[in-house]
Design an enzyme around this catalytic site. Structure first.
Site, PDB file in Angstrom:
ATOM      1  N   CYS A   1       0.817  -1.222   0.000  1.00 32.27           N
ATOM      2  CA  CYS A   1       0.000   0.000   0.000  1.00 32.27           C
ATOM      3  C   CYS A   1       0.850   1.271   0.000  1.00 32.27           C
ATOM      4  CB  CYS A   1      -0.948   0.001   1.197  1.00 32.27           C
ATOM      5  SG  CYS A   1      -0.112   0.029   2.779  1.00 32.27           S
TER       6      CYS A   1
ATOM      7  N   ASP B   1       2.383   2.575   2.610  1.00 32.61           N
ATOM      8  CA  ASP B   1       2.427   3.258   3.908  1.00 32.61           C
ATOM      9  C   ASP B   1       3.799   3.073   4.557  1.00 32.61           C
ATOM     10  OD1 ASP B   1      -0.222   3.792   3.499  1.00 32.61           O
ATOM     11  OD2 ASP B   1      -0.987   2.462   5.055  1.00 32.61           O
TER      12      ASP B   1
ATOM     13  N   CYS C   1      -2.405   6.307   4.507  1.00 34.95           N
ATOM     14  CA  CYS C   1      -3.841   6.584   4.457  1.00 34.95           C
ATOM     15  C   CYS C   1      -4.373   7.027   5.819  1.00 34.95           C
ATOM     16  CB  CYS C   1      -4.573   5.334   3.980  1.00 34.95           C
ATOM     17  SG  CYS C   1      -4.456   3.965   5.154  1.00 34.95           S
TER      18      CYS C   1
ATOM     19  N   CYS D   1      -2.924  -1.589   8.651  1.00 34.95           N
ATOM     20  CA  CYS D   1      -2.453  -0.288   9.138  1.00 34.95           C
ATOM     21  C   CYS D   1      -2.217  -0.319  10.647  1.00 34.95           C
ATOM     22  CB  CYS D   1      -3.465   0.805   8.801  1.00 34.95           C
ATOM     23  SG  CYS D   1      -3.727   1.007   7.033  1.00 34.95           S
TER      24      CYS D   1
END
Length: 126
Positions: free
Chosen positions: A36, A38, A61, A105
């Site tokens: 992603c 991150d 995000c 996350c």
């Protein structure tokens, strides 16, 4: 922002706590998720085996930023051993839940914290 996020996630995204860098940090941990994109860095200050200050920098995000923010709030003042026990489920629960697709996350936040603690322990081997 879609309604897939709880009020608490949105609050920590729009008003993140403990953002920044600790220049003379006792421990620093950086983790990333290549899927992603991150990337998260946690900085900790430790006194008597207790986290007395913690800050983070996150490129990611809303869920990644909210997870970082809530993680700093959960562990500030805790001992290193207590902080090491923090799981992604603890982080997600504290945020009132995260969509399944965003659970990684919360994993990043607890992983970055553990990296910072391990960094501190490596530097301070007795």
């Amino acid at each position: 922002m879609a309604d897939m996020y709880t009020k608490k996630v949105k609050d920590h995204f729009y008003n993140p706590r403990n953002v920044g860098e600790i220049k003379d940090a006792d421990g620093v941990g950086t983790v990333g998720n290549p899927t992603c994109g991150d990337v998260m860095t946690m900085y900790i200050k430790v006194k008597d085996e207790r986290i007395i200050d913690i800050k983070f920098k996150t490129f990611g995000c809303a869920a990644a930023i909210a997870s970082s923010s809530i993680t700093t709030e959960i562990v500030k003042g805790k001992t290193l051993d207590e902080a090491m026990k923090l799981t992604r489920d603890d982080v997600a629960t504290e945020l009132g839940g995260l969509p399944a697709i965003k659970m990684h996350c919360s994993n990043l936040a607890s992983d970055a914290l553990r990296e910072a603690i391990n960094d501190y322990r490596m530097k301070n081997k007795k």
